[in-house]
Scaffold this motif. Structure first.
Motif, mmCIF file in Angstrom:
data_model
loop_
_atom_site.group_PDB
_atom_site.id
_atom_site.type_symbol
_atom_site.label_atom_id
_atom_site.label_comp_id
_atom_site.label_asym_id
_atom_site.label_seq_id
_atom_site.Cartn_x
_atom_site.Cartn_y
_atom_site.Cartn_z
ATOM 1 N N VAL A 73 -1.270 -5.892 9.480
ATOM 2 C CA VAL A 73 -0.162 -4.952 9.576
ATOM 3 C C VAL A 73 -0.600 -3.641 8.934
ATOM 4 O O VAL A 73 -1.137 -3.643 7.817
ATOM 5 C CB VAL A 73 1.095 -5.498 8.862
ATOM 6 N N ALA A 74 -0.397 -2.548 9.619
ATOM 7 C CA ALA A 74 -0.740 -1.242 9.056
ATOM 8 C C ALA A 74 0.149 -0.955 7.853
ATOM 9 O O ALA A 74 1.312 -1.386 7.783
ATOM 10 C CB ALA A 74 -0.571 -0.158 10.109
ATOM 11 N N ALA A 75 -0.393 -0.203 6.898
ATOM 12 C CA ALA A 75 0.343 0.084 5.670
ATOM 13 C C ALA A 75 1.695 0.725 5.947
ATOM 14 O O ALA A 75 2.690 0.415 5.280
ATOM 15 C CB ALA A 75 -0.501 0.975 4.761
ATOM 16 N N GLU A 76 1.746 1.608 6.944
ATOM 17 C CA GLU A 76 3.004 2.304 7.235
ATOM 18 C C GLU A 76 4.064 1.382 7.861
ATOM 19 O O GLU A 76 5.242 1.717 7.891
ATOM 20 C CB GLU A 76 2.768 3.503 8.150
ATOM 21 N N ASP A 77 3.632 0.212 8.340
ATOM 22 C CA ASP A 77 4.569 -0.738 8.936
ATOM 23 C C ASP A 77 4.890 -1.908 8.006
ATOM 24 O O ASP A 77 5.634 -2.817 8.380
ATOM 25 C CB ASP A 77 3.984 -1.301 10.237
#
Length: 296
Positions: free
Chosen positions: A245-249
């Motif tokens: 999971v990307a940090a922004e998500d």
């Protein structure tokens, strides 16, 4: 010794109470509910009905005891400022009550934020100071009070695992159930230190008997387990896919636990092992994950 324990009926506290009683100490456990009081009485402890907002009760418990072990925390992740406020007020109350008495004061802390790019050690000091800091800056508040107060910091691994755990790893598993996949942030190479609940309880009791004032103990059995390997074990247990999971998500994927899940929280504990003669013997985090402790 007569030991006043806050959080005595909690996840770590109940294990510590068993160890303290087994070593011949008299335990007075703080309890805010009938259920907690009954559990402590079954264990063989005396009950004091109080909680973190009852500062007069906390003060009286400290004055009547030979030592204080402070393990309670509100852990209100929807209102961390309130948790910090209550923690600060409780530790201020304890340090004032114990000043000049020579009575041991052990308080719960953690290894998060102690070091960047390397495992933290017992020699590291946190930068968290003041009422607005995490945990109300109470580790520094207590250790700065030495020698007037015989303070010892109990820095627990971010996961104190075992059957019945409802902490951080359980929250990651809950998110995986709800969203249909087990996730890690980024490449998942950040690691979390870990300790089994039984070993944590034993370390608390050994710390009371053997840690000098001013000591920071690392209640850590495994210096680090990667978040990716944790997610993979949860995925196997639940039969769901595993993904990055990307940090922004992250907040959308994991909820409030996302603020910790991307952190690197490795920690050494060799000095603690030598000082206390403490050798962890409980299951590893991988053992508990593969046994389905979090996915049944």
């Amino acid at each position: 010794m007569r030991v006043f324990v806050t959080g005595a009926s909690g996840w770590i506290g109940s294990a510590a109470v068993d160890e303290l009683l087994a070593r011949g100490h008299e335990v007075v456990g703080a309890a805010r509910s009938d259920a907690s009081a009954a559990r402590l009485e079954r264990q063989g402890a005396t009950v004091r009905r109080t909680d973190l907002d009852d500062l007069d009760g906390l003060r009286a418990g400290a004055l009547e005891a030979d030592a204080v072990i402070h393990l309670a925390n509100k852990h209100d992740w929807s209102n961390p400022a309130e948790s910090a406020r209550a923690e600060r007020a409780a530790v201020e109350t304890f340090t004032a009550a114990l000043a000049g008495s020579g009575k041991p004061f052990l308080l719960a802390a953690g290894v998060a934020g102690l070091a960047q790019g390397r495992p933290s050690t017992e020699a590291d000091r946190t930068d968290a100071r003041g009422p607005q800091a995490p945990r109300g800056g109470t580790e520094n508040l207590a250790l700065d009070a030495v020698p007037q107060v015989a303070s010892v910091s109990l820095r627990f691994a971010p996961t104190v695992h075992g059957e019945g755990d409802h902490g951080f790893i359980a929250e990651i598993a809950r998110a995986a159930r709800e969203r249909g996949f087990a996730g890690y942030i980024g490449d998942g190479t950040n690691e979390w230190a870990a300790v089994h609940r039984s070993d944590a309880g034993r370390a608390v009791a050994l710390g009371l008997d053997g840690a000098p004032a001013g000591t920071a103990l690392h209640v850590v059995a495994e210096r680090g387990v990667s978040t990716r390997s944790i997610a993979e074990a949860i995925g196997r247990g639940l039969g769901v896919p595993v993904r990055s999971v990307a940090a922004e998500d992250a907040e959308r994927a994991f909820g409030w636990i996302s603020r910790f899940w991307g952190l690197d929280m490795r920690a050494e504990s060799a000095d603690t092992h030598r000082l206390l003669g403490w050798t962890p013997t409980g299951p590893t985090l991988r053992d508990d994950l593969e046994a389905g402790r979090y996915t049944r």
